[in-house]
Design a protein around this motif. Structure first.
Motif, PDB file in Angstrom:
ATOM      1  N   PHE A 277       8.613-118.279  44.232  1.00  0.00           N
ATOM      2  CA  PHE A 277       9.490-117.511  45.113  1.00  0.00           C
ATOM      3  C   PHE A 277       9.708-118.226  46.448  1.00  0.00           C
ATOM      4  CE2 PHE A 277      10.202-114.498  48.551  1.00  0.00           C
ATOM      5  CZ  PHE A 277      11.447-114.039  48.159  1.00  0.00           C
ATOM      6  N   LYS A 278       8.662-118.788  47.012  1.00  0.00           N
ATOM      7  CA  LYS A 278       8.793-119.520  48.275  1.00  0.00           C
ATOM      8  C   LYS A 278       9.769-120.688  48.107  1.00  0.00           C
ATOM      9  CE  LYS A 278       6.106-121.824  51.823  1.00  0.00           C
ATOM     10  NZ  LYS A 278       4.800-122.281  52.275  1.00  0.00           N
ATOM     11  N   HIS A 279       9.664-121.389  46.994  1.00  0.00           N
ATOM     12  CA  HIS A 279      10.559-122.506  46.695  1.00  0.00           C
ATOM     13  C   HIS A 279      12.001-122.013  46.584  1.00  0.00           C
ATOM     14  CE1 HIS A 279      12.196-125.976  44.452  1.00  0.00           C
ATOM     15  NE2 HIS A 279      11.202-126.663  45.011  1.00  0.00           N
ATOM     16  N   ALA A 280      12.207-120.911  45.870  1.00  0.00           N
ATOM     17  CA  ALA A 280      13.550-120.339  45.715  1.00  0.00           C
ATOM     18  C   ALA A 280      14.114-119.902  47.065  1.00  0.00           C
ATOM     19  CB  ALA A 280      13.516-119.157  44.742  1.00  0.00           C
ATOM     20  N   SER A 281      13.283-119.299  47.901  1.00  0.00           N
ATOM     21  CA  SER A 281      13.722-118.851  49.234  1.00  0.00           C
ATOM     22  C   SER A 281      14.191-120.029  50.076  1.00  0.00           C
ATOM     23  CB  SER A 281      12.584-118.136  49.968  1.00  0.00           C
ATOM     24  OG  SER A 281      12.200-116.981  49.293  1.00  0.00           O
ATOM     25  N   SER A 282      13.452-121.120  50.032  1.00  0.00           N
ATOM     26  CA  SER A 282      13.847-122.319  50.784  1.00  0.00           C
ATOM     27  C   SER A 282      15.163-122.880  50.264  1.00  0.00           C
ATOM     28  CB  SER A 282      12.760-123.391  50.690  1.00  0.00           C
ATOM     29  OG  SER A 282      11.601-122.974  51.359  1.00  0.00           O
TER      30      SER A 282
ATOM     31  N   THR B  17      17.926-102.144  20.520  1.00  0.00           N
ATOM     32  CA  THR B  17      18.475-100.782  20.556  1.00  0.00           C
ATOM     33  C   THR B  17      18.069-100.029  21.822  1.00  0.00           C
ATOM     34  OG1 THR B  17      16.582 -99.947  19.300  1.00  0.00           O
ATOM     35  CG2 THR B  17      18.546-100.613  18.033  1.00  0.00           C
ATOM     36  N   ASP B  18      17.245-100.627  22.671  1.00  0.00           N
ATOM     37  CA  ASP B  18      16.817 -99.980  23.915  1.00  0.00           C
ATOM     38  C   ASP B  18      17.825-100.271  25.027  1.00  0.00           C
ATOM     39  OD1 ASP B  18      14.490 -99.119  22.667  1.00  0.00           O
ATOM     40  OD2 ASP B  18      13.299-100.807  23.408  1.00  0.00           O
ATOM     41  N   ARG B  19      18.080 -99.262  25.854  1.00  0.00           N
ATOM     42  CA  ARG B  19      18.958 -99.422  27.020  1.00  0.00           C
ATOM     43  C   ARG B  19      18.101 -99.227  28.268  1.00  0.00           C
ATOM     44  NH1 ARG B  19      24.374 -99.631  26.281  1.00  0.00           N
ATOM     45  NH2 ARG B  19      24.714 -98.808  28.349  1.00  0.00           N
ATOM     46  N   LEU B  20      18.148-100.237  29.163  1.00  0.00           N
ATOM     47  CA  LEU B  20      17.318-100.199  30.366  1.00  0.00           C
ATOM     48  C   LEU B  20      18.173-100.112  31.619  1.00  0.00           C
ATOM     49  CD1 LEU B  20      14.857-103.142  29.597  1.00  0.00           C
ATOM     50  CD2 LEU B  20      14.559-100.738  29.081  1.00  0.00           C
ATOM     51  N   SER B  21      17.859 -99.155  32.469  1.00  0.00           N
ATOM     52  CA  SER B  21      18.511 -99.105  33.776  1.00  0.00           C
ATOM     53  C   SER B  21      17.812-100.116  34.684  1.00  0.00           C
ATOM     54  CB  SER B  21      18.420 -97.697  34.356  1.00  0.00           C
ATOM     55  OG  SER B  21      17.065 -97.307  34.494  1.00  0.00           O
ATOM     56  N   SER B  22      18.485-100.466  35.771  1.00  0.00           N
ATOM     57  CA  SER B  22      17.897-101.437  36.698  1.00  0.00           C
ATOM     58  C   SER B  22      18.243-101.048  38.135  1.00  0.00           C
ATOM     59  CB  SER B  22      18.379-102.860  36.399  1.00  0.00           C
ATOM     60  OG  SER B  22      19.752-102.995  36.707  1.00  0.00           O
ATOM     61  N   THR B  23      17.593-101.713  39.054  1.00  0.00           N
ATOM     62  CA  THR B  23      17.802-101.496  40.480  1.00  0.00           C
ATOM     63  C   THR B  23      18.109-102.840  41.126  1.00  0.00           C
ATOM     64  OG1 THR B  23      16.288 -99.621  40.501  1.00  0.00           O
ATOM     65  CG2 THR B  23      16.701-100.695  42.620  1.00  0.00           C
ATOM     66  N   VAL B  24      19.081-102.849  42.038  1.00  0.00           N
ATOM     67  CA  VAL B  24      19.367-104.039  42.838  1.00  0.00           C
ATOM     68  C   VAL B  24      18.448-103.983  44.059  1.00  0.00           C
ATOM     69  CG1 VAL B  24      21.089-105.288  44.186  1.00  0.00           C
ATOM     70  CG2 VAL B  24      21.763-104.153  42.067  1.00  0.00           C
ATOM     71  N   MET B  25      17.772-105.103  44.308  1.00  0.00           N
ATOM     72  CA  MET B  25      16.881-105.217  45.467  1.00  0.00           C
ATOM     73  C   MET B  25      17.312-106.434  46.280  1.00  0.00           C
ATOM     74  SD  MET B  25      13.183-104.400  43.709  1.00  0.00           S
ATOM     75  CE  MET B  25      12.374-103.809  45.205  1.00  0.00           C
ATOM     76  N   VAL B  26      17.018-106.403  47.584  1.00  0.00           N
ATOM     77  CA  VAL B  26      17.417-107.517  48.450  1.00  0.00           C
ATOM     78  C   VAL B  26      16.256-107.904  49.357  1.00  0.00           C
ATOM     79  CG1 VAL B  26      18.430-106.077  50.276  1.00  0.00           C
ATOM     80  CG2 VAL B  26      19.303-108.393  49.897  1.00  0.00           C
ATOM     81  N   TYR B  27      16.223-109.191  49.672  1.00  0.00           N
ATOM     82  CA  TYR B  27      15.222-109.779  50.588  1.00  0.00           C
ATOM     83  C   TYR B  27      15.989-110.595  51.603  1.00  0.00           C
ATOM     84  CZ  TYR B  27      11.595-113.060  52.137  1.00  0.00           C
ATOM     85  OH  TYR B  27      10.728-113.815  52.879  1.00  0.00           O
ATOM     86  N   TRP B  28      15.766-110.325  52.887  1.00  0.00           N
ATOM     87  CA  TRP B  28      16.450-111.081  53.927  1.00  0.00           C
ATOM     88  C   TRP B  28      15.546-112.185  54.437  1.00  0.00           C
ATOM     89  CZ3 TRP B  28      21.225-110.488  53.353  1.00  0.00           C
ATOM     90  CH2 TRP B  28      21.759-109.270  52.953  1.00  0.00           C
ATOM     91  N   LEU B  29      16.097-113.372  54.517  1.00  0.00           N
ATOM     92  CA  LEU B  29      15.335-114.552  54.930  1.00  0.00           C
ATOM     93  C   LEU B  29      15.099-114.552  56.432  1.00  0.00           C
ATOM     94  CD1 LEU B  29      17.326-117.016  52.689  1.00  0.00           C
ATOM     95  CD2 LEU B  29      15.003-116.240  52.305  1.00  0.00           C
TER      96      LEU B  29
ATOM     97  N   LYS C  31       5.831-106.410  47.258  1.00  0.00           N
ATOM     98  CA  LYS C  31       4.856-107.178  48.051  1.00  0.00           C
ATOM     99  C   LYS C  31       5.547-108.293  48.837  1.00  0.00           C
ATOM    100  CE  LYS C  31       0.932-106.491  44.989  1.00  0.00           C
ATOM    101  NZ  LYS C  31       0.045-107.146  44.022  1.00  0.00           N
ATOM    102  N   LEU C  32       6.672-108.785  48.313  1.00  0.00           N
ATOM    103  CA  LEU C  32       7.426-109.842  48.984  1.00  0.00           C
ATOM    104  C   LEU C  32       8.431-109.289  49.996  1.00  0.00           C
ATOM    105  CD1 LEU C  32       8.132-112.142  45.914  1.00  0.00           C
ATOM    106  CD2 LEU C  32       6.501-112.566  47.758  1.00  0.00           C
ATOM    107  N   ASN C  33       8.469-107.975  50.153  1.00  0.00           N
ATOM    108  CA  ASN C  33       9.358-107.269  51.092  1.00  0.00           C
ATOM    109  C   ASN C  33      10.807-107.139  50.623  1.00  0.00           C
ATOM    110  OD1 ASN C  33       7.360-106.602  53.016  1.00  0.00           O
ATOM    111  ND2 ASN C  33       7.400-108.729  53.709  1.00  0.00           N
ATOM    112  N   PHE C  34      11.031-107.140  49.318  1.00  0.00           N
ATOM    113  CA  PHE C  34      12.341-106.777  48.799  1.00  0.00           C
ATOM    114  C   PHE C  34      12.498-105.267  48.982  1.00  0.00           C
ATOM    115  CE2 PHE C  34      12.281-110.812  46.613  1.00  0.00           C
ATOM    116  CZ  PHE C  34      13.612-111.097  46.339  1.00  0.00           C
ATOM    117  N   THR C  35      13.733-104.839  49.232  1.00  0.00           N
ATOM    118  CA  THR C  35      14.000-103.405  49.340  1.00  0.00           C
ATOM    119  C   THR C  35      15.127-103.023  48.376  1.00  0.00           C
ATOM    120  OG1 THR C  35      15.514-103.795  51.180  1.00  0.00           O
ATOM    121  CG2 THR C  35      13.257-103.204  51.740  1.00  0.00           C
TER     122      THR C  35
END
Length: 170
Positions: free
Chosen positions: A110-115, A158-170, A142-146
């Motif tokens: 994650f740190k690498h991706a953030s950079s 055959t399973d349907r999964l809902s999801s949530t959009v989360m954001v992290y500000w650098l 834990k990484l402070n995504f909201t």
């Protein structure tokens, strides 16, 4: 420590292995083996890996420990489906092999991706996380995504999964 390297289409087979194995490990207690196999067969093919690794808006990095792949991330530079006040890139996938849980690979990746995202001139990272992937949700919190809103529905067999959009500000 981990060596995190940007990869291209020549690493398609490694990405394909990581896609299938980490997805199976992340969801084997949630989905039937048949649904996992169907999802992998439909989404994780060698052609799909080559396509992702050849996309100029996408960056894939693989984490290696002792020259063995242990996890990866994919960042795609494009807009979030939910309007954000600042520019952000999508952390399309971040997965670690189960044998590497608790060793710091996830945080290092994650740190690498953030950079990478920051160096590309973006101010944040957004992602979609399955509402039943509690391990991932906990990691992102834990990484402070909201959470910022509902994400797409994913079909896993055959399973349907809902999801949530989360954001992290650098």
């Amino acid at each position: 420590m981990f060596d995190i390297r940007s990869v291209n289409f020549e690493s398609a087979e490694q990405l394909l292995y990581l896609w299938r194995e980490t997805f199976k490990q992340a969801y084997e207690e949630v989905h039937t083996p048949e649904n996992i196999q169907a999802y992998c067969a439909n989404n994780f093919t060698l052609d799909a890996a080559v396509e992702v690794l050849s996309d100029d808006k996408t960056v894939c990095c693989i984490a290696y420990q002792d020259d063995r792949p242990s996890g990866y991330y994919i960042v795609k530079h494009h807009n979030c489906p939910i309007e954000l006040k600042q520019s952000a890139s999508e952390l399309k996938q971040i997965y670690i092999l189960a044998s590497q849980y608790g060793l710091g690979v996830g945080r290092a990746v994650f740190k690498h991706a953030s950079s990478l995202v920051q160096d590309a001139g973006y101010e944040g990272i957004w992602l979609c996380v399955s509402d039943i992937n509690y391990r991932a949700q906990s990691f992102y919190k834990k990484l402070n995504f909201t959470p910022v809103g509902p994400g797409p529905v994913f079909d896993v067999g055959t399973d349907r999964l809902s999801s949530t959009v989360m954001v992290y500000w650098l």
